[in-house]
Design a protein around this motif. Structure first.
Motif, short mmCIF file in Angstrom:
data_model
loop_
_atom_site.label_atom_id
_atom_site.label_comp_id
_atom_site.label_asym_id
_atom_site.label_seq_id
_atom_site.Cartn_x
_atom_site.Cartn_y
_atom_site.Cartn_z
N ARG B 113 0.84 -1.20 0.00
CA ARG B 113 0.00 0.00 0.00
C ARG B 113 0.87 1.24 0.00
O ARG B 113 1.74 1.40 0.85
CB ARG B 113 -0.92 -0.01 1.23
CG ARG B 113 -2.01 -1.08 1.09
CD ARG B 113 -2.80 -1.22 2.35
NE ARG B 113 -1.97 -1.77 3.41
CZ ARG B 113 -2.39 -1.90 4.66
NH1 ARG B 113 -3.59 -1.51 4.98
NH2 ARG B 113 -1.60 -2.42 5.57
N VAL B 114 0.67 2.10 -0.97
CA VAL B 114 1.49 3.31 -1.09
C VAL B 114 0.57 4.51 -1.25
O VAL B 114 -0.61 4.37 -1.54
CB VAL B 114 2.43 3.24 -2.31
CG1 VAL B 114 3.40 2.11 -2.16
CG2 VAL B 114 1.64 3.09 -3.59
N LYS B 115 1.14 5.68 -1.05
CA LYS B 115 0.34 6.91 -1.22
C LYS B 115 0.55 7.50 -2.60
O LYS B 115 -0.39 7.86 -3.27
CB LYS B 115 0.76 7.94 -0.16
CG LYS B 115 0.11 7.76 1.19
CD LYS B 115 -0.09 9.11 1.86
CE LYS B 115 -0.81 8.97 3.19
NZ LYS B 115 0.05 8.30 4.19
N GLU B 116 1.80 7.59 -3.01
CA GLU B 116 2.13 8.34 -4.22
C GLU B 116 2.24 7.42 -5.42
O GLU B 116 2.67 6.27 -5.31
CB GLU B 116 3.47 9.06 -4.03
CG GLU B 116 3.51 9.97 -2.84
CD GLU B 116 2.54 11.14 -2.97
OE1 GLU B 116 2.25 11.54 -4.11
OE2 GLU B 116 2.06 11.63 -1.93
N THR B 117 1.92 7.99 -6.60
CA THR B 117 2.02 7.20 -7.83
C THR B 117 3.46 6.77 -8.08
O THR B 117 3.71 5.66 -8.54
CB THR B 117 1.51 8.03 -9.01
OG1 THR B 117 0.31 8.67 -8.62
CG2 THR B 117 1.23 7.14 -10.19
N LYS B 118 4.40 7.65 -7.77
CA LYS B 118 5.80 7.30 -8.07
C LYS B 118 6.27 6.11 -7.24
O LYS B 118 7.01 5.26 -7.72
CB LYS B 118 6.72 8.50 -7.91
CG LYS B 118 6.89 9.00 -6.50
CD LYS B 118 8.00 10.04 -6.48
CE LYS B 118 8.18 10.74 -5.16
NZ LYS B 118 8.04 9.99 -3.93
N ASP B 119 5.77 6.04 -5.99
CA ASP B 119 6.12 4.88 -5.15
C ASP B 119 5.50 3.61 -5.71
O ASP B 119 6.09 2.53 -5.67
CB ASP B 119 5.63 5.08 -3.72
CG ASP B 119 6.36 6.21 -3.03
OD1 ASP B 119 7.50 6.48 -3.45
OD2 ASP B 119 5.81 6.81 -2.10
N LEU B 120 4.27 3.76 -6.24
CA LEU B 120 3.58 2.62 -6.83
C LEU B 120 4.40 2.07 -7.99
O LEU B 120 4.63 0.86 -8.11
CB LEU B 120 2.19 3.06 -7.30
CG LEU B 120 1.29 1.98 -7.86
CD1 LEU B 120 0.72 1.15 -6.74
CD2 LEU B 120 0.17 2.58 -8.69
#
Lengths: 486, 272
Positions: B113-120
Motif C-alpha cells: 500500500r502506497v500513497k504516491e504514484t511514483k512509489d507505486l
C-alpha cells in the motif's frame, strides 16, 4: 541561577559556581538571595528541558561506550570496561569526554573508578579524576558520609555518632551499621567503597554485536557514508558467521560532530549474512526517510550493531531444496519493507470470525515468510462450486450509510441512493443474518443485528448491502453498503 | 494479402529492435473466452496490460477482470499487488475472502500500500524485475503525469526482464497513450440471474481499446468461472436486459427462472 516555585515561594533550584562563591545555595528563597547579591541573573527552572538535554548528551556519549545510562537528573554514568583503549587509555578517554562536554558548553566533573557508585561519589563529593587500586580507596575514605547519599536524618545521625568520613565507617564491621542505619546504608557503603559491584542499566539495550568506526575527518557525502557502512557490514557479517547466526535487524548509528545522533534500523524477514543485500536495504531506507539524514558539519563516528539475530547455518548450501523463488520473494519483501515501512507491505491472514470485517487481517509480510502456513487462527472458507461470490472483493471500513427503500418493511430493498447516485435494483438475494459478537462487546452497547443482501443494479454493478436493526424497534433501522462484488 | 504480410514482418522486426536485443519471448495466454481468443490470438504473458475502469463505481469490475487475467497468466505463482491509498478509500479495501471467492488464494498475494504514484511505479518495477513473482497488479488512482509513456515503458521492460505479467489498473482516469501491450476498458455487466432472481457470477463488459500487435478494438461480455478458471461467454446485453425486465417490484420475487434459463443458451452480443 535557576529558580523554581516551591510551596508558593520562589526558591533557588540550581546555581553556578560563581553564585555559590557568593554564598548562595540551592533551596534559598529568591528574595533572600536578591538581598545578598542584588545583580544575579535569574532564569526559571525547566526540569523537562534539562531532561531533554541530558538525553541528547547521553545519546551522543553513546559514542564512548554502548553501556551508557543517566544518573539522576543531572549526571551520566558510562561503563567503559574494554573501551578505553579506543581513546588512548583511560587518561585519553577522560580527556575526550571532557573535551566533548566542554564543546557542548557543559561544566562537568568527571571521575573514573572501579564501580559506578564509587565514581559517582568521587564526582559529586570528591574532586573527580581517575582512581584505581589503593589510590581509589584512599580517595574514597576521605569523602564525607554525605557521599553515601542516605536520607538527611540518617546522615545527621551518622555525624552525631562522630562518623564524619567514610574512613570512619569503612573500618567498622558492617553488621552494626546495618543494624542501626538499615541494610540500605550498609549496601550503599559497600558499593561506594567498591566492595560490591552493580552493573549500570544502559539506556539502550546492548546489541549482540556492535562495530564502531571513528573517523579522523568527518564525512558528509552519502557515498562516503555508504562506503563506511559497507566496511562495517562486512566486519559484522564475519562476526555473525563465527557465531553461526544471521542478523534479523541491523542498526546504524550516525554520530554527528555537533552531538546529534541518529539511529536507523533495517529489518529482514529471515536471518541474513549478505552484506550487499543489507547495504541495499540501508540505501533504500536512507533514500526514503521522512526526515532525511542531515550530516550537518559531518559525522565523526559510525556504529553498526545487530540487535536481533537468529541461527543461520554457516554455509548456505542446500538452497536447491527450498522452492525456487522463495528466497527472492523474501528479499523483495525486505527491500519493499525497508523503503515503504512494515505496515505498507502486508499479507492477508484469515481470522475465525463470522463478522465480515473481522474475517481477515493484514500482517506485515516481513513477519510472515511464505513458508509459514496461513491459518493459525482461521482458514479461508472454501466456496461452494455452484455459488457466485458471497463475499465482496472490496469492502468499506466503516460501512457507508445509504438511503434505501423497500416497498414493505422487512423486505429486500428495491433501490438505494449512494454518493448521490440512484441505484435501481434488478436482482436481490438475502437476507443473510449476521449477529454481532456479543462476547466481544460486553462493555459497549450491543450493535444491532445485520441483515445482508447481495444486490445488482440496472447497470450491472453488484453490491453488498445490509440493514442494521429491525423495523419497529428503536433505533430505527439504517441501511449501509458494506462492499462491492466484482 | 501480400502487403499485410509485409507489414506484419516489419512489425516483427521493429519489435525486435524495440526490445534492445533482449530475446523476445512468445509465451502467451488465452482467456478461455472462445470469441475473444479467436480475435486476440492470445495475450503476451511477460508484458504490461492496462485496464481502465469505465467509471469509478466500475472499479471492482476492473479489479475482478484483472484478477481473472492474473489467474490465466500467472498460474500459482506469487502475486504482488500495489494499491494507491486513495483507491482503497474511494472504492473499498481489498477483502481477503473476496479474493478466495474469485478463485485466488489470498496467501499468494503480497499487498503493497502506497500513497504516491511514483512509489507505486517504483515498487511495481522492483517486483516485476526481481524474478520471484508471477504477476504484479498495480491499482493507480486518478490522472497523473507520473504515469507517462516512459513510466509504462519501464514497467513493460521490467515485466519482460523478470518474466512476469504486469497489469496496471487505472481508476478515475481517461485512457492515455502508453507502452502497454493491450489496453482495456471494463465496466460491470448484468449477470445471468440464478435461482430466485439472485445476482449471478461476476460478469464484465470488456472493451479492447488498443492492441499493440494490431488486433482491432472490440467488445465482449465475459463471465468469470471460478471453478474452471476461465472467462466464459456470459451475461446478456444490458439494454436487452433492461427492456425485458423492470426493476424489482417491491420485495416479491419475480418469475425469472425461465428467463435466465433462456439466457444460458443465448447468443453472445457484442457490447459497445
Amino acid at each position: 541561577m535557576l529558580v523554581e516555585k516551591v510551596k508558593g515561594a520562589l526558591r533557588l533550584a540550581a546555581a553556578n559556581a560563581s553564585a555559590l562563591a557568593l554564598g548562595l545555595s540551592p533551596g534559598m528563597t529568591l528574595a533572600d538571595a536578591r538581598a545578598r547579591a542584588p545583580d544575579i541573573r535569574v532564569v526559571t527552572h525547566r526540569p523537562e528541558a534539562d531532561a531533554a538535554l541530558l538525553k541528547r548528551v547521553l545519546l551522543d556519549f553513546g559514542r564512548f561506550t554502548p553501556m551508557a545510562a543517566t544518573d539522576g537528573p543531572d549526571g551520566l554514568s558510562l561503563d567503559v570496561t574494554g573501551c578505553a583503549h579506543l581513546f588512548g587509555g583511560e587518561d585519553g578517554l577522560v580527556r575526550a569526554v571532557a573535551a566533548r562536554a566542554g564543546g557542548v558548553g557543559l561544566a562537568v566533573r568527571l571521575a573514573m573508578a572501579g564501580t559506578p557508585e564509587a565514581a559517582r561519589a568521587l564526582a559529586r563529593f570528591g574532586r573527580g579524576g581517575i582512581h584505581e587500586g589503593d589510590g581509589q580507596s584512599q580517595a574514597l575514605r576521605r569523602l564525607p558520609v554525605a557521599a553515601l547519599e542516605l536520607s538527611d536524618k540518617e546522615t545527621q545521625a551518622l555525624s552525631r555518632a562522630g562518623l564524619k568520613t567514610l574512613a570512619h565507617l569503612a573500618d567498622r564491621p558492617t553488621a552494626p551499621i546495618a543494624a542501626r542505619f538499615g541494610a540500605a546504608a550498609a549496601t550503599r557503603l559497600n558499593r561506594v567503597l567498591g566492595r560490591e559491584d552493580a552493573r549500570i542499566r544502559p539506556e539502550r539495550p546492548v546489541p549482540l554485536i556492535s562495530v564502531d568506526r571513528i573517523l579522523v575527518e568527518p564525512i558528509t557525502e552519502t557515498s562516503d557514508v555508504e562506503a563506511v557502512i559497507d566496511d562495517l557490514l562486512i566486519e559484522v557479517m564475519d562476526r555473525l558467521d563465527l557465531r553461526g547466526q544471521g542478523g534479523r535487524a541491523f542498526q546504524a548509528g550516525f554520530f554527528r560532530l555537533d552531538g546529534e545522533v541518529r539511529h536507523i534500523t533495517v529489518r529482514t524477514g529471515r536471518p541474513t549474512r549478505d552484506a550487499a543485500a543489507v547495504l541495499r536495504l540501508f540505501r533504500e531506507r536512507l533514500a526514503s526517510l521522512a526526515r532525511p539524514l542531515d550530516p550537518g558539519f559531518g559525522f565523526d563516528q559510525l556504529r553498526l550493531s545487530v540487535p536481533v539475530a537468529d541461527r543461520l547455518a554457516s554455509q548456505q548450501r542446500g538452497f536447491e531444496r527450498t522452492p525456487p523463488g522463495a528466497e527472492d520473494l523474501g528479499r523483495l519483501v525486505d527491500r519493499l519493507t525497508a523503503r515503504l515501512g512494515p505496515e505498507a507491505v502486508s499479507r492477508f491472514q484469515p481470522v475465525a470470525s463470522h463478522r465480515p470485517e473481522r474475517a481477515v487481517r493484514l500482517i506485515p509480510a516481513a513477519l510472515a515468510p511464505a513458508a509459514v502456513a496461513p491459518g493459525e487462527d482461521g482458514e479461508w472458507p472454501d466456496p461452494d462450486p455452484a455459488d457466485p461470490p458471497l463475499r465482496p472483493l472490496q469492502m468499506f471500513d466503516p460501512p457507508q450509510l445509504v438511503l434505501a427503500t423497500a416497498e414493505v418493511p422487512d423486505h429486500p430493498p428495491n433501490r438505494f441512493i449512494w454518493r448521490r447516485v440512484d441505484h435501481r435494483l434488478v436482482r436481490v438475494e438475502g437476507p443473510e443474518r449476521i449477529a454481532p459478537e456479543w462476547w466481544r462487546t460486553l462493555k459497549r452497547p450491543l450493535e444491532p443485528t445485520r441483515d445482508y443482501y447481495r444486490v445488482e443494479d440496472q447497470e450491472g454493478r453488484r453490491f453488498w448491502l445490509f440493514r442494521s436493526g429491525f423495523y419497529g424497534e428503536e433505533p430505527a433501522p439504517r441501511w449501509f453498503v458494506h462492499g462491492v462484488f466484482a | 494479402m501480400r502487403p499485410a504480410r509485409d507489414i506484419e514482418a516489419l512489425r516483427e522486426r521493429l519489435k525486435a529492435m524495440e526490445t534492445d536485443g533482449c530475446p523476445t519471448d512468445d509465451a502467451r495466454f488465452d482467456l478461455g473466452h472462445a470469441e475473444a481468443d479467436r480475435h486476440l490470438g492470445g495475450l503476451a504473458i511477460h508484458a504490461l496490460h492496462e485496464i481502465y475502469a469505465a467509471t469509478t463505481p466500475d472499479a471492482t469490475a476492473a479489479l475482478g477482470f484483472a484478477l481473472g487475467l492474473v489467474q490465466r497468466a500467472a498460474g500459482d505463482r506469487p502475486v504482488v499487488w500495489g494499491v494507491q491509498a486513495m483507491a482503497g478509500l474511494e472504492t473499498g479495501q481489498i477483502h481477503g475472502p473476496g479474493l478466495r471467492e474469485l478463485g485466488l488464494d489470498p496467501g499468494r498475494i503480497v499487498l503493497v500500500r502506497v500513497k504516491e504514484t511514483k512509489d507505486l511505479l517504483a515498487a511495481g518495477e522492483e517486483a516485476l524485475s526481481c524474478g520471484a513473482v508471477g504477476a504484479v497488479l498495480l491499482t493507480a488512482w486518478g490522472e497523473s503525469k507520473v504515469l507517462s509513456l516512459t513510466a509504462t515503458r519501464r514497467l513493460s521492460m521490467a515485466a519482460g526482464q523478470g518474466r512476469a505479467t504486469a497489469i496496471l489498473i487505472r481508476l478515475a482516469a481517461q485512457p492515455q497513450p502508453s507502452a502497454a501491450e493491450t489496453r482495456w476498458r471494463v465496466r460491470g455487466a448484468l449477470s445471468r440471474a440464478l435461482e430466485a432472481e439472485a445476482p449471478g457470477h461476476p460478469t464484465y463488459a470488456v472493451e479492447l481499446l488498443r492492441h499493440r500487435l494490431g488486433a482491432q478494438p472490440n467488445a465482449w461480455i465475459m463471465e468469470w468461472d471460478r471453478e474452471r478458471g476461465v472467462f466464459e461467454q456470459g451475461g446478456r446485453n444490458a439494454e436487452h436486459q433492461q427492456s425485458q425486465r423492470p426493476a424489482l417490484p417491491g420485495g416479491l420475487v419475480s418469475p425469472a427462472a425461465d428467463g435466465s434459463a433462456a439466457a444460458r443458451g443465448g447468443a453472445v452480443r457484442r457490447y459497445g
